[in-house]
Design an enzyme around this catalytic site. Structure first.
Site, PDB file in Angstrom:
ATOM      1  N   ASP A  13       0.806  -1.225   0.000  1.00  0.00           N
ATOM      2  CA  ASP A  13       0.000   0.000   0.000  1.00  0.00           C
ATOM      3  C   ASP A  13       0.839   1.276   0.000  1.00  0.00           C
ATOM      4  OD1 ASP A  13      -2.182  -1.696   0.138  1.00  0.00           O
ATOM      5  OD2 ASP A  13      -2.237  -1.630   2.330  1.00  0.00           O
ATOM      6  N   LYS A  16       1.695   2.268  -5.073  1.00  0.00           N
ATOM      7  CA  LYS A  16       2.223   1.735  -6.338  1.00  0.00           C
ATOM      8  C   LYS A  16       1.284   2.051  -7.513  1.00  0.00           C
ATOM      9  CE  LYS A  16       2.274  -2.339  -4.371  1.00  0.00           C
ATOM     10  NZ  LYS A  16       2.022  -1.978  -2.961  1.00  0.00           N
ATOM     11  N   GLY A  40      -4.627  -4.215  -3.772  1.00  0.00           N
ATOM     12  CA  GLY A  40      -5.622  -3.166  -4.038  1.00  0.00           C
ATOM     13  C   GLY A  40      -4.841  -1.926  -4.412  1.00  0.00           C
ATOM     14  N   HIS A  41      -4.841  -1.578  -5.691  1.00  0.00           N
ATOM     15  CA  HIS A  41      -4.047  -0.452  -6.172  1.00  0.00           C
ATOM     16  C   HIS A  41      -4.980   0.682  -6.573  1.00  0.00           C
ATOM     17  CE1 HIS A  41      -0.382  -3.233  -7.147  1.00  0.00           C
ATOM     18  NE2 HIS A  41      -0.787  -3.300  -5.906  1.00  0.00           N
ATOM     19  N   GLN A 221       1.915  -6.033  -3.244  1.00  0.00           N
ATOM     20  CA  GLN A 221       2.364  -6.174  -1.852  1.00  0.00           C
ATOM     21  C   GLN A 221       3.651  -5.358  -1.658  1.00  0.00           C
ATOM     22  OE1 GLN A 221       1.351  -9.526  -3.500  1.00  0.00           O
ATOM     23  NE2 GLN A 221      -0.536  -8.516  -2.972  1.00  0.00           N
TER      24      GLN A 221
HETATM   25  P1  GDP Z   1      -0.859   0.405  -3.497  1.00  0.00           P
HETATM   26  O1  GDP Z   1      -1.429  -0.891  -3.035  1.00  0.00           O
HETATM   27  O2  GDP Z   1       0.614   0.496  -3.277  1.00  0.00           O
HETATM   28  O3  GDP Z   1      -1.231   0.773  -4.904  1.00  0.00           O
HETATM   29  O4  GDP Z   1      -1.495   1.523  -2.542  1.00  0.00           O
HETATM   30  P2  GDP Z   1      -3.043   1.632  -2.109  1.00  0.00           P
HETATM   31  O5  GDP Z   1      -3.841   2.114  -3.254  1.00  0.00           O
HETATM   32  O6  GDP Z   1      -3.488   0.389  -1.434  1.00  0.00           O
HETATM   33  O7  GDP Z   1      -2.932   2.701  -0.954  1.00  0.00           O
HETATM   34  C1  GDP Z   1      -2.404   3.967  -1.174  1.00  0.00           C
HETATM   35  C2  GDP Z   1      -3.480   5.013  -0.824  1.00  0.00           C
HETATM   36  O8  GDP Z   1      -2.873   6.276  -0.702  1.00  0.00           O
HETATM   37  C3  GDP Z   1      -4.544   5.157  -1.884  1.00  0.00           C
HETATM   38  O9  GDP Z   1      -5.751   5.522  -1.284  1.00  0.00           O
HETATM   39  C4  GDP Z   1      -4.003   6.304  -2.744  1.00  0.00           C
HETATM   40  O10 GDP Z   1      -5.038   7.016  -3.415  1.00  0.00           O
HETATM   41  C5  GDP Z   1      -3.354   7.166  -1.704  1.00  0.00           C
HETATM   42  N1  GDP Z   1      -2.185   7.916  -2.096  1.00  0.00           N
HETATM   43  C6  GDP Z   1      -1.198   7.589  -2.974  1.00  0.00           C
HETATM   44  N2  GDP Z   1      -0.229   8.530  -2.969  1.00  0.00           N
HETATM   45  C7  GDP Z   1      -0.610   9.475  -2.071  1.00  0.00           C
HETATM   46  C8  GDP Z   1      -0.020  10.683  -1.586  1.00  0.00           C
HETATM   47  O11 GDP Z   1       1.072  11.086  -1.960  1.00  0.00           O
HETATM   48  N3  GDP Z   1      -0.734  11.381  -0.633  1.00  0.00           N
HETATM   49  C9  GDP Z   1      -1.933  10.965  -0.160  1.00  0.00           C
HETATM   50  N4  GDP Z   1      -2.542  11.711   0.756  1.00  0.00           N
HETATM   51  N5  GDP Z   1      -2.500   9.830  -0.602  1.00  0.00           N
HETATM   52  C10 GDP Z   1      -1.846   9.092  -1.523  1.00  0.00           C
HETATM   53  P1  IMO Z   2      -0.951  -4.152  -2.272  1.00  0.00           P
HETATM   54  O1  IMO Z   2      -0.500  -4.666  -3.612  1.00  0.00           O
HETATM   55  C1  IMO Z   2      -1.020  -4.668   2.044  1.00  0.00           C
HETATM   56  C2  IMO Z   2      -1.101  -8.766   3.553  1.00  0.00           C
HETATM   57  C3  IMO Z   2      -2.358  -9.238   4.258  1.00  0.00           C
HETATM   58  C4  IMO Z   2      -1.761 -10.248   5.206  1.00  0.00           C
HETATM   59  C5  IMO Z   2      -0.640 -10.873   4.381  1.00  0.00           C
HETATM   60  C6  IMO Z   2      -1.019 -12.176   3.692  1.00  0.00           C
HETATM   61  O2  IMO Z   2      -2.237  -3.436  -2.304  1.00  0.00           O
HETATM   62  O3  IMO Z   2       0.136  -3.381  -1.607  1.00  0.00           O
HETATM   63  P2  IMO Z   2      -2.559 -12.831   1.638  1.00  0.00           P
HETATM   64  O4  IMO Z   2      -3.973 -12.462   1.309  1.00  0.00           O
HETATM   65  O5  IMO Z   2      -1.568 -12.426   0.618  1.00  0.00           O
HETATM   66  O6  IMO Z   2      -2.423 -14.269   2.028  1.00  0.00           O
HETATM   67  O7  IMO Z   2      -2.228 -12.007   2.983  1.00  0.00           O
HETATM   68  O8  IMO Z   2      -0.289  -9.921   3.406  1.00  0.00           O
HETATM   69  N1  IMO Z   2      -1.320  -8.222   2.182  1.00  0.00           N
HETATM   70  C7  IMO Z   2      -1.248  -6.928   1.877  1.00  0.00           C
HETATM   71  N2  IMO Z   2      -1.067  -5.854   2.673  1.00  0.00           N
HETATM   72  N3  IMO Z   2      -1.114  -4.516   0.706  1.00  0.00           N
HETATM   73  C8  IMO Z   2      -1.276  -5.581  -0.093  1.00  0.00           C
HETATM   74  O9  IMO Z   2      -1.243  -5.501  -1.443  1.00  0.00           O
HETATM   75  C9  IMO Z   2      -1.394  -6.859   0.486  1.00  0.00           C
HETATM   76  N4  IMO Z   2      -1.583  -8.111  -0.002  1.00  0.00           N
HETATM   77  C10 IMO Z   2      -1.515  -8.939   1.056  1.00  0.00           C
HETATM   78  O10 IMO Z   2      -2.988  -8.182   4.926  1.00  0.00           O
HETATM   79  O11 IMO Z   2      -1.155  -9.584   6.295  1.00  0.00           O
HETATM   80 MG    MG Z   3      -2.932  -1.585  -1.763  1.00  0.00          MG
END
Ligand code: GDP
Ligand code: IMO
Ligand code: MG
Length: 420
Positions: A13, A16, A40-41, A221
């Site tokens: 998270d 990415k 979840g991107h 991840q």
């Molecule tokens: P990913 O899994 O690495 O793609 O990240 P996620 O989407 O799960 O979580 C990142 C969250 O932070 C999302 O809600 C994005 O919209 C948000 N986000 C990304 N970059 C920034 C930033 O620079 N500032 C803020 N406030 N939010 C951001």
């Molecule tokens: P993105 O790509 C954050 C965590 C789960 C759990 C562990 C194992 O959005 O960054 P799994 O379902 O893979 O067996 O879970 O890994 N986990 C993540 N945490 N971002 C993710 O993906 C994750 N994908 C799995 O919360 O601790």
């Molecule tokens: Mg994510």
């Protein structure tokens, strides 16, 4: 041409999806190489937020090729849901989406096995997203799995045979489930998958490379969730690191070019497992609120804490990071001071190298630096950064020995500062 890789340096998270979407115009091909719908991107543009799970984050640029690589695990049911949701929003992306025939299929019984395994672990559960990731990769390495290419002939038979094995395994658990509920939509989704571009992706990707096309590999991840190098056993079941990109796409190590390592200006984790710099106080709560730290896949509140240089240095080393990307810098605005974990104290010992285990008696050793009060969300260039932020970046660059080339100051595309 080389393949650039963008991957998370923390526990996932890191942002990415947002940054891949921003970088996509510079590339011809975007690929996913591991993980599955546990990811979840999030992407935000035009006042709309999109959360992608299995589809690469380059998909909103209609002229780019997006490939789901062989290292990915794909759930046909949730994949169809993802496609349908995008179609409803007006994005018919099936023309520029390609799927490796070698990607493994997550079946309904994999999801049940995931849930049963977690339930049986009680307090020691991994905190899995329950998407069936672990059991699917187990079947892959156990040489029992079904692959996307298997849907092209006699899928029903192959499915029934594997399902039978899974039901036997499920007999070991004291776990109740409604198989029909889990299987809902399976056969329609297999039909839908059959109509997509199913390819021998390793050949395609290498052909693109030979023809001078630019490829960006999008990690899922993060490094601290890697099956080999993460905080085992509280990890996911794939190699999330740069080497995983070679395996998950079928490219040779000498094809890797830039490695973008992405990290939050602080740190979060969702699910169970050690998190040395976690905050259990009001500051942690403030970070969660300011950063909207709730899981993009499960909605669970993310655990929040300060940046951890011990873990980051390790991640930079394992991945061979050549450029750093810092996200969520805006979230740190308003904190009087910012802490940086520079070492771990374990008993009487000060540890600076990421250790085999992160024991309960581990205490982070912090360096404290002044924060800044300026709202960063409308900043257009690094010249407008407050001095304290510049100092924070310089300190991280010095310690990690890699330049920070992009600073993200908000979730939107335009809230991305590329440094000179
Ligand atoms: P990913 O899994 O690495 O793609 O990240 P996620 O989407 O799960 O979580 C990142 C969250 O932070 C999302 O809600 C994005 O919209 C948000 N986000 C990304 N970059 C920034 C930033 O620079 N500032 C803020 N406030 N939010 C951001
Ligand atoms: P993105 O790509 C954050 C965590 C789960 C759990 C562990 C194992 O959005 O960054 P799994 O379902 O893979 O067996 O879970 O890994 N986990 C993540 N945490 N971002 C993710 O993906 C994750 N994908 C799995 O919360 O601790
Ligand atoms: Mg994510």
């Amino acid at each position: 041409m080389k393949v650039d890789v963008l991957l998370g340096l923390q526990w996932g998270d890191e942002g990415k999806g947002k940054v891949v979407d921003v970088l996509t115009p510079e590339y011809d091909v975007i690929t996913r190489f591991q993980g599955g719908p546990n990811a979840g991107h999030t992407l935000e543009f035009g006042d709309v937020k999109h959360v992608l799970h299995n589809i690469p984050s380059g998909i909103f640029h209609g002229d780019k090729i997006n490939i789901v690589g062989n290292g990915v695990v794909l759930d046909p049911i949730t994949f169809k849901e993802e496609l349908d949701a995008l179609k409803e929003k007006g994005f018919d992306i099936t023309k520029n989406l390609y799927i490796s025939k070698k990607a493994h299929l997550i079946l309904p019984t994999h999801r049940i096995l995931d849930a049963a395994s977690e339930a049986s672990k009680g307090k020691t559960k991994i905190g899995s997203t329950l998407k069936g990731i672990g059991p699917t990769y187990m079947d892959k390495t156990g040489r029992n799995g079904l692959r996307v290419g298997d849907i092209l002939s006699n899928f029903d038979e192959k499915y029934e045979a594997l399902k039978k094995k899974h039901l036997q395994l499920l007999g070991m658990y004291n776990f109740e489930y409604d198989i029909e509920e889990y299987e809902k939509g399976l056969f329609e989704s297999i039909e839908a998958l059959r109509s997509l571009n199913l390819i021998d992706s390793e050949h395609e990707i290498n052909r693109y490379i030979r023809n001078g096309k630019k490829v960006l590999a999008e990690g899922a991840q993060g490094t601290m969730l890697d099956i080999d190098f993460g905080s085992y056993p509280y990890v996911t079941s794939s190699n999330t690191v740069t080497a995983g990109a070679c395996i998950g796409m079928g490219i040779a190590p000498n094809r890797i070019g830039e490695v973008y390592g992405i990290f939050k200006a602080y740190c979060t984790r969702v699910g169970s497992g050690p998190f040395p710099s976690e905050l259990f106080d009001e500051t942690g709560e403030e970070l969660r609120k300011a950063g909207h730290e709730f899981g993009a896949t499960t909605g669970r509140p993310r655990r929040c804490g300060w940046i951890d240089l011990v873990a980051l240095k390790y991640a930079v080393m394992i991945n061979g990071v050549t450029q750093l990307i810092m996200t969520k810098s805006d979230v740190l605005s308003g904190f009087e001071t910012i802490k940086i974990a520079v070492a771990y104290k374990i008993g009487d010992e000060i540890v600076e190298e990421f250790p085999f285990e992160l024991p309960d008696n581990l205490e982070p050793v912090y360096k404290e630096i002044p924060g800044w009060n300026k709202d960063l969300t409308n900043v257009m260039s690094e010249d407008e950064f407050p001095e304290e932020l510049k100092d924070y970046i310089s300190y991280l660059e010095k310690e990690l020995n890699v330049p920070v080339s992009i600073v993200s100051v908000g979730p939107g595309r335009e809230q991305t500062i590329v440094r000179k």
